[in-house]
Scaffold this motif. Sequence first.
Motif, PDB file in Angstrom:
ATOM      1  N   PHE A   1      13.924   0.185  -1.466  1.00  0.00           N
ATOM      2  CA  PHE A   1      13.539   1.343  -2.258  1.00  0.00           C
ATOM      3  C   PHE A   1      12.685   2.299  -1.442  1.00  0.00           C
ATOM      4  O   PHE A   1      12.935   3.501  -1.399  1.00  0.00           O
ATOM      5  N   TRP A   2      11.678   1.767  -0.751  1.00  0.00           N
ATOM      6  CA  TRP A   2      10.789   2.636   0.010  1.00  0.00           C
ATOM      7  C   TRP A   2      11.414   3.081   1.316  1.00  0.00           C
ATOM      8  O   TRP A   2      11.070   4.135   1.852  1.00  0.00           O
ATOM      9  N   GLN A   3      12.334   2.304   1.846  1.00  0.00           N
ATOM     10  CA  GLN A   3      12.982   2.699   3.094  1.00  0.00           C
ATOM     11  C   GLN A   3      13.819   3.959   2.914  1.00  0.00           C
ATOM     12  O   GLN A   3      13.831   4.840   3.772  1.00  0.00           O
ATOM     13  N   ARG A   4      14.529   4.058   1.821  1.00  0.00           N
ATOM     14  CA  ARG A   4      15.440   5.181   1.611  1.00  0.00           C
ATOM     15  C   ARG A   4      14.967   6.167   0.542  1.00  0.00           C
ATOM     16  O   ARG A   4      15.496   7.269   0.448  1.00  0.00           O
ATOM     17  N   GLY A   5      14.002   5.776  -0.279  1.00  0.00           N
ATOM     18  CA  GLY A   5      13.578   6.622  -1.373  1.00  0.00           C
ATOM     19  C   GLY A   5      12.370   7.474  -1.039  1.00  0.00           C
ATOM     20  O   GLY A   5      11.910   7.551   0.103  1.00  0.00           O
ATOM     21  N   SER A   6      11.865   8.130  -2.055  1.00  0.00           N
ATOM     22  CA  SER A   6      10.694   8.985  -1.919  1.00  0.00           C
ATOM     23  C   SER A   6       9.874   8.892  -3.192  1.00  0.00           C
ATOM     24  O   SER A   6      10.270   8.228  -4.165  1.00  0.00           O
ATOM     25  N   ALA A   7       8.746   9.573  -3.204  1.00  0.00           N
ATOM     26  CA  ALA A   7       7.893   9.556  -4.389  1.00  0.00           C
ATOM     27  C   ALA A   7       8.649  10.055  -5.617  1.00  0.00           C
ATOM     28  O   ALA A   7       8.437   9.568  -6.741  1.00  0.00           O
ATOM     29  N   ALA A   8       9.565  10.999  -5.424  1.00  0.00           N
ATOM     30  CA  ALA A   8      10.320  11.545  -6.549  1.00  0.00           C
ATOM     31  C   ALA A   8      11.238  10.507  -7.183  1.00  0.00           C
ATOM     32  O   ALA A   8      11.591  10.618  -8.369  1.00  0.00           O
TER      33      ALA A   8
ATOM     34  N   THR B   1       0.810  -1.222   0.000  1.00  0.00           N
ATOM     35  CA  THR B   1       0.000   0.000   0.000  1.00  0.00           C
ATOM     36  C   THR B   1       0.844   1.273   0.000  1.00  0.00           C
ATOM     37  O   THR B   1       0.300   2.360  -0.200  1.00  0.00           O
ATOM     38  N   VAL B   2       2.155   1.186   0.209  1.00  0.00           N
ATOM     39  CA  VAL B   2       2.995   2.372   0.285  1.00  0.00           C
ATOM     40  C   VAL B   2       3.064   3.072  -1.072  1.00  0.00           C
ATOM     41  O   VAL B   2       2.992   2.436  -2.129  1.00  0.00           O
ATOM     42  N   GLY B   3       3.208   4.383  -1.051  1.00  0.00           N
ATOM     43  CA  GLY B   3       3.343   5.132  -2.295  1.00  0.00           C
ATOM     44  C   GLY B   3       2.089   5.092  -3.139  1.00  0.00           C
ATOM     45  O   GLY B   3       0.976   5.047  -2.621  1.00  0.00           O
ATOM     46  N   THR B   4       2.280   5.086  -4.442  1.00  0.00           N
ATOM     47  CA  THR B   4       1.164   5.019  -5.385  1.00  0.00           C
ATOM     48  C   THR B   4       1.132   3.654  -6.048  1.00  0.00           C
ATOM     49  O   THR B   4       2.157   2.961  -6.114  1.00  0.00           O
ATOM     50  N   PRO B   5      -0.013   3.225  -6.583  1.00  0.00           N
ATOM     51  CA  PRO B   5      -0.061   1.951  -7.317  1.00  0.00           C
ATOM     52  C   PRO B   5       0.958   1.903  -8.451  1.00  0.00           C
ATOM     53  O   PRO B   5       1.617   0.878  -8.655  1.00  0.00           O
ATOM     54  N   ALA B   6       1.117   3.007  -9.159  1.00  0.00           N
ATOM     55  CA  ALA B   6       2.078   3.034 -10.268  1.00  0.00           C
ATOM     56  C   ALA B   6       3.507   2.862  -9.757  1.00  0.00           C
ATOM     57  O   ALA B   6       4.313   2.147 -10.377  1.00  0.00           O
ATOM     58  N   GLY B   7       3.825   3.488  -8.626  1.00  0.00           N
ATOM     59  CA  GLY B   7       5.161   3.366  -8.060  1.00  0.00           C
ATOM     60  C   GLY B   7       5.453   1.950  -7.601  1.00  0.00           C
ATOM     61  O   GLY B   7       6.528   1.407  -7.859  1.00  0.00           O
ATOM     62  N   ARG B   8       4.485   1.346  -6.925  1.00  0.00           N
ATOM     63  CA  ARG B   8       4.679  -0.035  -6.462  1.00  0.00           C
ATOM     64  C   ARG B   8       4.863  -0.991  -7.630  1.00  0.00           C
ATOM     65  O   ARG B   8       5.732  -1.874  -7.594  1.00  0.00           O
ATOM     66  N   GLU B   9       4.064  -0.823  -8.662  1.00  0.00           N
ATOM     67  CA  GLU B   9       4.167  -1.715  -9.821  1.00  0.00           C
ATOM     68  C   GLU B   9       5.471  -1.501 -10.565  1.00  0.00           C
ATOM     69  O   GLU B   9       6.020  -2.452 -11.136  1.00  0.00           O
TER      70      GLU B   9
ATOM     71  N   VAL C   1      10.568   7.437  -7.859  1.00  0.00           N
ATOM     72  CA  VAL C   1       9.861   6.489  -8.727  1.00  0.00           C
ATOM     73  C   VAL C   1      10.288   6.695 -10.175  1.00  0.00           C
ATOM     74  O   VAL C   1      10.421   5.730 -10.948  1.00  0.00           O
ATOM     75  N   ALA C   2      10.547   7.935 -10.553  1.00  0.00           N
ATOM     76  CA  ALA C   2      10.939   8.237 -11.935  1.00  0.00           C
ATOM     77  C   ALA C   2      12.287   7.631 -12.306  1.00  0.00           C
ATOM     78  O   ALA C   2      12.610   7.506 -13.495  1.00  0.00           O
ATOM     79  N   THR C   3      13.100   7.249 -11.307  1.00  0.00           N
ATOM     80  CA  THR C   3      14.430   6.686 -11.583  1.00  0.00           C
ATOM     81  C   THR C   3      14.407   5.168 -11.743  1.00  0.00           C
ATOM     82  O   THR C   3      15.429   4.577 -12.078  1.00  0.00           O
ATOM     83  N   ILE C   4      13.266   4.526 -11.506  1.00  0.00           N
ATOM     84  CA  ILE C   4      13.177   3.065 -11.620  1.00  0.00           C
ATOM     85  C   ILE C   4      13.308   2.671 -13.086  1.00  0.00           C
ATOM     86  O   ILE C   4      12.603   3.209 -13.941  1.00  0.00           O
ATOM     87  N   PRO C   5      14.204   1.736 -13.415  1.00  0.00           N
ATOM     88  CA  PRO C   5      14.371   1.329 -14.817  1.00  0.00           C
ATOM     89  C   PRO C   5      13.082   0.758 -15.400  1.00  0.00           C
ATOM     90  O   PRO C   5      12.433  -0.095 -14.797  1.00  0.00           O
ATOM     91  N   GLY C   6      12.704   1.239 -16.560  1.00  0.00           N
ATOM     92  CA  GLY C   6      11.490   0.780 -17.221  1.00  0.00           C
ATOM     93  C   GLY C   6      11.763  -0.327 -18.227  1.00  0.00           C
ATOM     94  O   GLY C   6      12.871  -0.886 -18.277  1.00  0.00           O
ATOM     95  N   PRO C   7      10.781  -0.650 -19.068  1.00  0.00           N
ATOM     96  CA  PRO C   7      10.910  -1.764 -20.020  1.00  0.00           C
ATOM     97  C   PRO C   7      12.074  -1.598 -20.998  1.00  0.00           C
ATOM     98  O   PRO C   7      12.617  -2.602 -21.484  1.00  0.00           O
ATOM     99  N   GLU C   8      12.457  -0.369 -21.298  1.00  0.00           N
ATOM    100  CA  GLU C   8      13.519  -0.146 -22.272  1.00  0.00           C
ATOM    101  C   GLU C   8      14.902  -0.057 -21.632  1.00  0.00           C
ATOM    102  O   GLU C   8      15.892   0.189 -22.330  1.00  0.00           O
TER     103      GLU C   8
END
Length: 456
Positions: free
Chosen positions: A283-290, A223-231, A292-299
């Motif tokens: 990730f959630w222990q040390r990170g923040s909502a900001a 439940t932490v963060g946003t659904p998009a961030g968790r996924e 989430v943009a640094t998480i490697p995506g499909p590419e």
Amino acid sequence: MRVWTRRRLLTLAATAVSAAGLAATTALPARAAAGAARPGTGDIADALRALPGLRLIEERQDAGPGYRHFVLGLRQPVDHRNPAAGAFEQRLTLLHTAGDRPMVLTTTGYHAVISPWRSEPTILLGANQLQVEHRYFGTSRPAGTDYAHLTIRQAADDHHRVVRLFRRLYPGAWISTGSSKGGMATVYHRRFHPQDVDGTVVYSAPNNVDDRDDSAHLRFLETVGTPAGREAVKAAQRRLLLKRAEMVARYEAWAAATNDTFRIIGSADQAFEIAVLRVLFMFWQRGSAADVATIPGPEATADELYTWLDDTAGLHFYADTAARRYVPYWYQIGTQLGYGDVPTGHVADLLRHSGGIEARIFVPRDIPMAFDAAAMPDIDRWVRRRGSRLLFVYGTQDPSVAEHFQPGGADSQVLWVPGGNHGADIADLSPADRASAEEALFRWAGQEYFTHTLGT
């Protein structure tokens, strides 16, 4: 009572220390003389050398204005209930400013930090600071490989002896503090020696009451963060495991280049899998909502995935050089402290090793471990029923504190930093909560101290 703002206190504290200067702060106050055997020079170094069982290892020339920085060794019993069990030298550090100022007792819960860092309460109070390295960490290790005396009670008794000894030189108010595992050790000290200090500030300390029940941690991570961030984190975990062969080969190449091995955990493949499992928590222990943009995506390239995993979970921690340093931590986790679990359903089809992130994996198999299921419930009961003068500071996005302390004694409170992580501080609280926290800290330190030393 005057309500001191953080800015006003820091300004006045800095002014008072700077005005006194190094020469003035080296002298002990007259009221400390009765309890301390010291030469006529009155120098703090001489007073330290006169304390029984204490060794002045080094005075470092790196402290800020108005402070002196000492590295010390204190002879401690291996077993406080059995003097015949021998002794070891516990590493301490002291930041001394003046004997008539408060003392802040702190610990990381791990190895001592030798740099002249000051905790937030030390800065706020313009106080002295005494840091205690946790037994069995760093150089504070009894002889042999037996961890039988690495318990929360033995560590609390270490702190108790430190307080009793140094009160001869610092008879004023004492405040204890610590963050994360250091905060846990600070609470345990208060449980067994509740009158040693005048108040306690605890940051980001978990409270794993029942190690069999990880539902709070699992629910938090779902439940932490946003659904998009968790996924996004979960999707990155799958991509890492799908590229396992390439990732492990790179991990092994790093280990070979640094002459590291994986004997404790067993293999680079298992160490890699553990790091991937823990990344959701880390990730959630040390990170923040900001972040989430640094998480490697499909590419993302394999290099980007590997770098992100290393930055988030710290791959070197699972190889032997670092893992050996933290065997005492995992031993404590597996015998008393307990630990939370992480969701694995989204990667279950890609896992190869049993045991997940259990503490037993991080401790050499020739070291016996038996879990004491009564230790943490005892701590929790004391905090809920009798824990007074306790201030807990937590971040709302920190999975470490999915289970947190809830003090029920007088003059205690829990304050939350909205959106805060494992690095939450008093300074990050809302203005009202920050004022409440600082007022409690100043009250515990004594109004007389602020009126006399800092002025009104």
